[in-house]
Design a protein around this motif. Structure first.
Motif, mmCIF file in Angstrom:
data_model
loop_
_atom_site.group_PDB
_atom_site.id
_atom_site.type_symbol
_atom_site.label_atom_id
_atom_site.label_comp_id
_atom_site.label_asym_id
_atom_site.label_seq_id
_atom_site.Cartn_x
_atom_site.Cartn_y
_atom_site.Cartn_z
ATOM 1 N N ASP A 80 0.832 -1.209 0.000
ATOM 2 C CA ASP A 80 0.000 0.000 0.000
ATOM 3 C C ASP A 80 0.868 1.260 0.000
ATOM 4 N N ARG A 81 1.951 1.242 0.762
ATOM 5 C CA ARG A 81 2.836 2.414 0.802
ATOM 6 C C ARG A 81 3.528 2.612 -0.548
ATOM 7 N N LEU A 82 3.909 1.518 -1.188
ATOM 8 C CA LEU A 82 4.530 1.620 -2.509
ATOM 9 C C LEU A 82 3.546 2.190 -3.514
ATOM 10 N N HIS A 83 2.301 1.734 -3.478
ATOM 11 C CA HIS A 83 1.280 2.258 -4.389
ATOM 12 C C HIS A 83 1.081 3.760 -4.179
ATOM 13 N N ALA A 84 0.985 4.185 -2.920
ATOM 14 C CA ALA A 84 0.810 5.613 -2.627
ATOM 15 C C ALA A 84 1.992 6.429 -3.141
ATOM 16 N N ASP A 85 3.194 5.893 -3.012
ATOM 17 C CA ASP A 85 4.386 6.595 -3.487
ATOM 18 C C ASP A 85 4.387 6.722 -5.010
ATOM 19 N N LEU A 86 3.979 5.666 -5.704
ATOM 20 C CA LEU A 86 3.920 5.715 -7.167
ATOM 21 C C LEU A 86 2.860 6.703 -7.642
ATOM 22 N N LEU A 87 1.724 6.757 -6.957
ATOM 23 C CA LEU A 87 0.700 7.747 -7.319
ATOM 24 C C LEU A 87 1.223 9.162 -7.109
ATOM 25 N N ARG A 88 1.970 9.358 -6.037
ATOM 26 C CA ARG A 88 2.564 10.682 -5.787
ATOM 27 C C ARG A 88 3.512 11.080 -6.917
ATOM 28 N N LEU A 89 4.341 10.142 -7.359
ATOM 29 C CA LEU A 89 5.285 10.435 -8.440
ATOM 30 C C LEU A 89 4.564 10.695 -9.755
ATOM 31 N N ASN A 251 -3.435 -7.918 -5.778
ATOM 32 C CA ASN A 251 -4.126 -6.755 -6.341
ATOM 33 C C ASN A 251 -3.252 -5.506 -6.265
ATOM 34 N N THR A 252 -2.726 -5.261 -5.061
ATOM 35 C CA THR A 252 -1.955 -4.028 -4.871
ATOM 36 C C THR A 252 -0.634 -4.072 -5.628
ATOM 37 N N LEU A 253 0.023 -5.240 -5.628
ATOM 38 C CA LEU A 253 1.274 -5.357 -6.373
ATOM 39 C C LEU A 253 1.025 -5.164 -7.865
ATOM 40 N N ALA A 254 -0.099 -5.684 -8.374
ATOM 41 C CA ALA A 254 -0.420 -5.534 -9.791
ATOM 42 C C ALA A 254 -0.636 -4.065 -10.161
ATOM 43 N N VAL A 255 -1.379 -3.313 -9.339
ATOM 44 C CA VAL A 255 -1.597 -1.901 -9.670
ATOM 45 C C VAL A 255 -0.306 -1.104 -9.505
#
Length: 268
Positions: A80-89, A251-255
């Protein structure tokens, strides 16, 4: 097979959200597996869809060990933290527009059943799972939820909207909720429209039994493309894991993989 090889840049981003590497025991014993090898094995299984037992030894991590860390890191909130970081970038690079979102779903067969499965209405009532995605105007996945294949579409919208991430990356307070939401006829519900309007979101949902040609498809097509990208990750084509924790981890790793490819390639 190039897609099955994890880019180094992906691990460089993920490493900041993973627990510290374990050190070798001075008394001897089996050396610990490094995080890079674990993520490399997970990337391989996600993209190829292979069984855990078929993970090549040269990746530096066995399939069973990768399976264990996939669940552990999901429970720790790493993905989840990785996903949030990628959305930020993505937001920082002007490749994300959180003002407008689109919703759609895809159903996959669930071998062995498990949590959040049900009889599929499009597959002779075999066990299946429905993944509902929330994407932005460019198709970047903002949230994903899993339910049984027989779950009503319109009942998935509100829980998914409440998962809307507060994306940083630019000056100002992150948005709490989007301004507009687009969806097809499967989500037609006046109750859903009223709830979305109460939340301050303008619903653009096609109505059943009305002529086609509303023009909403000119905006909604990006979610269908993202679903195609999701199914391009072969582990997501069929559900093998009964555990809801493991399915949420996939799911989260895929997104995360889709967001990473959007960030670095502009297209997946």
């Amino acid at each position: 097979m190039a897609a099955s090889r994890m880019p180094d840049a992906f691990f460089d981003l993920a490493a900041h959200h993973l627990p510290p590497e374990r050190t070798a025991n001075p008394s001897g014993g089996r050396p610990p597996i490094d995080n890079r090898s674990i993520v490399r094995a997970l990337w391989f299984v996600l993209t190829t869809g292979c069984r855990w037992e078929d993970v090549p030894g040269e990746l530096g991590c066995s399939g069973r060990s990768a399976h264990r860390f996939l669940q552990l890191w999901e429970e720790m909130g790493c993905w989840d933290r990785l996903h949030a970081d990628l959305l930020r970038l993505l937001h920082q690079a002007d490749k994300l527009d959180p003002d407008l979102v689109i919703v759609d779903a895809v159903m996959v067969r669930a071998f062995g059943g498990g949590a959040s499965t049900g009889p599929s209405p499009v597959d002779r009532r075999k066990k299946g799972t429905k993944h509902t995605l929330l994407v932005d105007r460019h198709g970047a996945p903002l949230a994903i939820r899993t339910a049984g294949a027989n779950a009503s579409d319109h009942r998935q919208i509100i829980p998914l909207v409440m998962d809307f991430p507060r994306v940083g990356g630019k000056p100002g307070r992150p948005k709490e909720l989007p301004d507009e939401l687009y969806a097809d006829r499967g989500y037609d519900s006046d109750g859903t429209r009223r709830l979305l309007a109460w939340l301050g979101i303008e619903p653009q949902i096609a109505r059943r039994k009305t002529p086609h040609g509303s023009g909403l498809g000119k905006i909604r097509w990006v979610v269908e493309r993202t679903i195609a990208w999701l199914k391009g990750l072969r582990r997501m084509r069929i559900r093998y894991d009964r555990s809801p924790v493991l399915q949420d981890a996939w799911n989260t790793l895929a997104v995360c993989v889709i967001c990473f490819r959007l960030l670095h390639d502009g297209d997946t």
